[in-house]
Design an enzyme around this catalytic site. Structure first.
Site, PDB file in Angstrom:
ATOM      1  N   CYS A 288      54.041  48.183  26.459  1.00  0.00           N
ATOM      2  CA  CYS A 288      54.818  46.963  26.760  1.00  0.00           C
ATOM      3  C   CYS A 288      54.883  46.716  28.263  1.00  0.00           C
ATOM      4  CB  CYS A 288      56.224  47.025  26.175  1.00  0.00           C
ATOM      5  SG  CYS A 288      56.253  47.194  24.405  1.00  0.00           S
TER       6      CYS A 288
ATOM      7  N   ASP B  36      67.099  48.092  34.893  1.00  0.00           N
ATOM      8  CA  ASP B  36      66.661  48.455  33.553  1.00  0.00           C
ATOM      9  C   ASP B  36      66.631  49.983  33.517  1.00  0.00           C
ATOM     10  OD1 ASP B  36      65.187  49.320  31.415  1.00  0.00           O
ATOM     11  OD2 ASP B  36      63.579  47.844  31.631  1.00  0.00           O
TER      12      ASP B  36
ATOM     13  N   LYS C  83      66.798  56.113  23.084  1.00  0.00           N
ATOM     14  CA  LYS C  83      66.002  56.904  24.025  1.00  0.00           C
ATOM     15  C   LYS C  83      66.837  58.046  24.604  1.00  0.00           C
ATOM     16  CE  LYS C  83      63.289  52.844  25.319  1.00  0.00           C
ATOM     17  NZ  LYS C  83      62.082  52.989  24.524  1.00  0.00           N
TER      18      LYS C  83
ATOM     19  N   HIS D 166      58.763  46.610  32.421  1.00  0.00           N
ATOM     20  CA  HIS D 166      58.533  46.521  30.971  1.00  0.00           C
ATOM     21  C   HIS D 166      58.652  45.038  30.590  1.00  0.00           C
ATOM     22  CE1 HIS D 166      59.729  46.882  26.698  1.00  0.00           C
ATOM     23  NE2 HIS D 166      59.196  48.076  26.712  1.00  0.00           N
TER      24      HIS D 166
ATOM     25  N   GLN E 138      64.658  54.140  30.719  1.00  0.00           N
ATOM     26  CA  GLN E 138      63.980  55.435  30.868  1.00  0.00           C
ATOM     27  C   GLN E 138      64.675  56.337  31.874  1.00  0.00           C
ATOM     28  OE1 GLN E 138      61.710  56.320  28.853  1.00  0.00           O
ATOM     29  NE2 GLN E 138      61.050  54.367  27.994  1.00  0.00           N
TER      30      GLN E 138
HETATM   31  N1  C6P Z   1      60.053  51.279  25.958  1.00  0.00           N
HETATM   32  C1  C6P Z   1      58.202  52.719  25.345  1.00  0.00           C
HETATM   33  O1  C6P Z   1      57.487  53.302  24.536  1.00  0.00           O
HETATM   34  P1  C6P Z   1      64.415  48.658  23.578  1.00  0.00           P
HETATM   35  O2  C6P Z   1      63.181  48.316  22.813  1.00  0.00           O
HETATM   36  O3  C6P Z   1      65.312  47.456  23.780  1.00  0.00           O
HETATM   37  O4  C6P Z   1      65.131  49.863  23.077  1.00  0.00           O
HETATM   38  O5  C6P Z   1      63.904  49.098  25.039  1.00  0.00           O
HETATM   39  C2  C6P Z   1      63.076  48.247  25.773  1.00  0.00           C
HETATM   40  C3  C6P Z   1      62.645  48.894  27.033  1.00  0.00           C
HETATM   41  C4  C6P Z   1      63.087  48.350  28.227  1.00  0.00           C
HETATM   42  N2  C6P Z   1      62.771  48.909  29.395  1.00  0.00           N
HETATM   43  C5  C6P Z   1      62.022  50.010  29.476  1.00  0.00           C
HETATM   44  C6  C6P Z   1      61.728  50.600  30.807  1.00  0.00           C
HETATM   45  C7  C6P Z   1      61.535  50.602  28.304  1.00  0.00           C
HETATM   46  O6  C6P Z   1      60.779  51.697  28.385  1.00  0.00           O
HETATM   47  C8  C6P Z   1      61.827  50.008  27.055  1.00  0.00           C
HETATM   48  C9  C6P Z   1      61.247  50.566  25.796  1.00  0.00           C
HETATM   49  C10 C6P Z   1      59.402  51.953  24.842  1.00  0.00           C
HETATM   50  O7  C6P Z   1      57.991  52.766  26.548  1.00  0.00           O
HETATM   51  C11 C6P Z   1      59.038  51.026  23.729  1.00  0.00           C
HETATM   52  S1  C6P Z   1      58.005  49.699  24.279  1.00  0.00           S
END
Ligand code: C6P
Length: 405
Positions: free
Chosen positions: A363, A199, A225, A122, A202
């Site tokens: 992203c 990371d 999430k 991401h 997910q």
């Molecule tokens: N992905 C998606 O629709 P934040 O924005 O900090 O809560 O999470 C960022 C982030 C980091 N790593 C991974 C693997 C992610 O999936 C995400 C957020 C969302 O896939 C929004 S782009």
């Protein structure tokens, strides 16, 4: 036995119609909906306990502090951290990764050092590393993947070299759903003395995560999430490393004493939590973790996996649908294209049928570049989704194809 239909009743937002159709919410990788337990925790906090933490002597402040620190303990327990001081609250996964990039990596990086990421990161696990690389003269190295969206572990092994300063790896891909063999990858990195950040944005909502069993050095996640509020997340960091790291933001609460000549920093984790934090968010995060812990996470994973298998098979069987990401180990996500129809049009059509999905690059532009496509349609599952939701998605895709011929 896990029962998605009864769980669903705990999520009031799901009980509504959009465009005259029952809402089918399949945008959970973007953000999940919140159960009553989380909504009530937020409401109760503001109605009964609201005060600033760690600094006042009055009862409300004591209660707010207890709720805040209690949530830290809950998150530590959820991740099986050794101690709750290894949990730093951040605005989310993005901020947690930035904290590691700027506080852990930047002071250690020398020109020519290497930061290892994968092809399926991401942007949150690419851009902060590029920023510190630019500032230090370090370089980014990228672990390749194959057409299915499976990482090349042989290439990973070769990329782990004497100059590798840190490996920053996605646990579960948000765009492809691939579950990476992170335990093995951590072992390989540690064999060469390379610290590893995962990371987990997910992974944490879908798989049991045990940071001690994984033996990772850092784990980043977002509450929103995992059925919690937005604007809050956490970094797990190995105690020894957090101790060594300088603070990255200065302000109130992160200090032990301040004079104009010199400041003593507070102890870990407080030295990383400058200023008044998102107290209500932390309380809601704790409630989300308690909510999740009511269930057997392996049963949730099995339920979501059954939905994923059903959706992948049904969509894959439709003439004109192309699945993007077909790794054998996947969680939560099915990405696809419908003929030549632009994913945004597919998303708009599905929305008219009540089905909420995400379309775009998610992203993760380097993944789209790998496949030579501008974007995908992505359906992503949560514990409250059912086979009926999958059927609605599949019926919606048929409608798209009928319309566009
Ligand atoms: N992905 C998606 O629709 P934040 O924005 O900090 O809560 O999470 C960022 C982030 C980091 N790593 C991974 C693997 C992610 O999936 C995400 C957020 C969302 O896939 C929004 S782009």
């Amino acid at each position: 036995m896990f029962d998605a239909t009864s769980v669903r009743r705990e999520f009031p937002i799901l009980d509504q119609q959009v465009h005259g159709k029952p809402l089918v919410y399949l945008d959970n990788a973007n953000t999940t909906q919140k159960p009553v337990a989380v909504l009530e925790a937020l409401d109760h906090y503001y109605r009964a306990d609201n005060a600033n933490i760690h600094r006042a002597t009055h009862l409300l402040s004591e209660r707010a502090t207890r709720a805040y620190e209690g949530a830290r303990g809950l998150v530590a327990g959820f991740l099986n951290a050794h101690d709750s001081s290894e949990i730093v609250f951040t605005r989310g996964c993005t901020e947690a990764i930035n904290l590691v990039a700027f506080s852990f990596a930047r002071p250690r990086l020398q020109p020519g050092d290497e930061i290892l990421v994968t092809r399926m990161e991401h942007h949150s696990n690419i851009v902060p590393w590029q920023m510190v690389a630019q500032q230090t003269g370090a370089v980014l190295r990228v672990v390749p993947m194959d057409e299915r969206g499976v990482l090349d572990l042989g290439a990973y092994e070769q990329l782990l070299g004497p100059r590798t300063a840190v490996a920053a790896l996605i646990h579960v891909s948000n765009a492809l759903g691939t579950v990476n063999p992170v335990r093995q990858m951590i072992e390989m990195a540690h064999a060469r003395g390379v610290p590893v950040l995962l990371d987990g944005a997910q992974a944490a909502p879908h798989l049991p995560v045990d940071v001690q069993a994984l033996d990772c050095d850092f784990y980043a996640l977002s509450a929103h999430k995992m059925y919690g509020p937005t604007g809050i997340g956490a970094l797990y960091g190995r105690a020894r490393l957090l101790e060594e790291m300088p603070p990255w933001m200065g302000g109130g609460d992160m200090i032990a004493s301040v004079t104009f000549e010199h400041t003593e920093y507070n102890r870990v984790p407080y030295k990383f939590e400058a200023g008044t934090p998102n107290i209500a968010g932390v309380v809601g995060f704790g409630a989300a973790v308690s909510f999740l812990q009511r269930f057997n996470l392996r049963e949730i994973a099995a339920h979501e996996h059954a939905l994923l298998t059903h959706a992948s098979a049904a969509l894959g069987a439709i003439d004109g649908v192309r699945l993007i990401g077909t790794a054998p180990e996947r969680a939560g996500v099915v990405s696809f294209l419908v003929g030549d129809v632009h994913p945004h049009d597919v998303g708009t059509f599905l929305d008219r049928d009540g089905v909420a999905v995400r379309t775009g690059q998610h992203c993760a532009q380097p993944i789209m570049d790998f496949y030579g496509i501008p974007s995908t349609v992505r359906a992503s599952f949560a514990m409250y989704n059912t086979e009926d939701d999958v059927e609605a998605l599949v019926a919606g895709v048929h409608n798209v194809l009928r319309f566009f011929g």
